[in-house]
Motif scaffolding. Structure first.
Motif, PDB file in Angstrom:
ATOM      1  N   UNK A 120      31.448  36.393  32.885  1.00 15.81           N
ATOM      2  CA  UNK A 120      31.853  37.002  31.444  1.00 15.81           C
ATOM      3  C   UNK A 120      33.227  37.882  31.893  1.00 15.81           C
ATOM      4  N   UNK A 121      33.122  38.823  32.948  1.00 11.18           N
ATOM      5  CA  UNK A 121      34.104  39.845  33.221  1.00 11.18           C
ATOM      6  C   UNK A 121      34.976  39.430  34.098  1.00 11.18           C
ATOM      7  N   UNK A 148      38.948  38.730  47.226  1.00 12.83           N
ATOM      8  CA  UNK A 148      39.525  37.269  47.070  1.00 12.83           C
ATOM      9  C   UNK A 148      39.566  37.107  45.589  1.00 12.83           C
ATOM     10  N   UNK A 149      38.730  37.625  44.936  1.00 12.96           N
ATOM     11  CA  UNK A 149      38.713  37.066  43.505  1.00 12.96           C
ATOM     12  C   UNK A 149      39.924  37.826  42.743  1.00 12.96           C
ATOM     13  N   UNK A 150      40.166  39.248  43.019  1.00 13.93           N
ATOM     14  CA  UNK A 150      41.182  39.937  42.720  1.00 13.93           C
ATOM     15  C   UNK A 150      42.661  39.126  43.008  1.00 13.93           C
ATOM     16  N   UNK A 151      42.487  38.586  43.832  1.00  9.16           N
ATOM     17  CA  UNK A 151      43.730  38.031  44.383  1.00  9.16           C
ATOM     18  C   UNK A 151      44.053  36.427  43.674  1.00  9.16           C
ATOM     19  N   UNK A 160      43.166  41.329  32.765  1.00 10.05           N
ATOM     20  CA  UNK A 160      41.740  42.230  32.376  1.00 10.05           C
ATOM     21  C   UNK A 160      40.894  41.773  33.499  1.00 10.05           C
ATOM     22  N   UNK A 161      40.760  40.696  34.077  1.00 12.82           N
ATOM     23  CA  UNK A 161      39.622  40.466  35.016  1.00 12.82           C
ATOM     24  C   UNK A 161      40.214  40.973  36.246  1.00 12.82           C
TER      25      UNK A 161
END
Length: 223
Positions: A120-121, A148-151, A160-161
């Motif tokens: 969800x987030x 890694x998710x940030x990039x 937002x994520x």
């Protein structure tokens, strides 16, 4: 009695394994400041002071002394100069975080709930979330994985994520660091669900409570 207590303390110190020290300063530095698209979202959370927060772990002797002199019964250090405790005023002065505001109750999180929260987030797939929590053996994720998710979300433009991933990484490296030295608990994402409300939380209080808990664990000779 005094001699017996001293002997017990000396024996406990002698049995204590070597203190393992780690600092996440390099992890914070490698991620850098938030990208321009999320600067406003991050600033609104009032957590920006943590970006420049670095902990020096070079003096192993000094830190070992503090660990050995921590008394969980009084939540204070028993030093030769007297009894010393860390207060909310110290947290406010050193970390520049709110110590007055809303309090967030972090409830125990089941792995299935953690997977759903990541979906969800952070906008990752169920498969990706389950593989990561499975590797961490619980409702935890690796800081490198968050990086890694940030990039990845930066490339996708899911801002937002991106902001949530950045802030979770920051919190895992600073306020909510734990002795795993690699993982962060997914439950802290809940406080980042509505970023417009995140800045109202008394993060300084959460930091002090978490630190007390961690000091209680690290002061146990077998830990």
């Amino acid at each position: 009695m005094i001699l017996m207590n001293f002997a017990f303390l000396y024996t406990s110190i002698q049995k204590r394994p070597e203190l393992k020290l780690s600092s996440h300063g390099r992890k914070v530095h490698s991620l850098g400041r938030p990208v321009l698209a999320i600067e406003g979202l991050v600033a609104g959370t009032r957590l920006c002071p943590l970006i420049a927060c670095l902990v020096d772990t070079s003096d192993r002797g000094l830190l070992s002394s503090f660990v050995e002199r921590w008394h969980r019964e009084t939540s204070s250090f028993h030093l030769p100069v007297g009894e010393v405790m860390i207060t909310l005023d110290d947290v406010s002065s050193l970390l520049h975080l709110l110590v007055a505001g809303d309090l967030h109750a972090f409830q125990p999180l089941h792995v299935d709930d953690a997977v759903q929260m990541l979906m969800d987030l952070l906008m990752v797939s169920a498969e990706v979330a389950r593989v990561e929590t499975g590797q961490c053996r619980g409702p935890y994720i690796r800081l490198q994985w968050v990086h890694d998710i940030y990039e990845c979300q930066c490339e996708a433009g899911h801002w937002t994520a991106v902001a949530r991933a950045y802030l979770l990484h920051l919190l895992g490296c600073t306020l909510f660091a734990n002795k795993s030295a690699t993982n962060v608990h997914v439950v802290y994402l809940e406080a980042l669900r509505d970023l417009s409300q995140t800045g109202r939380y008394a993060w300084g209080v959460a930091a002090l409570v978490h630190m007390y808990d961690q000091l209680n664990d690290s002061s146990v000779s077998s830990s």
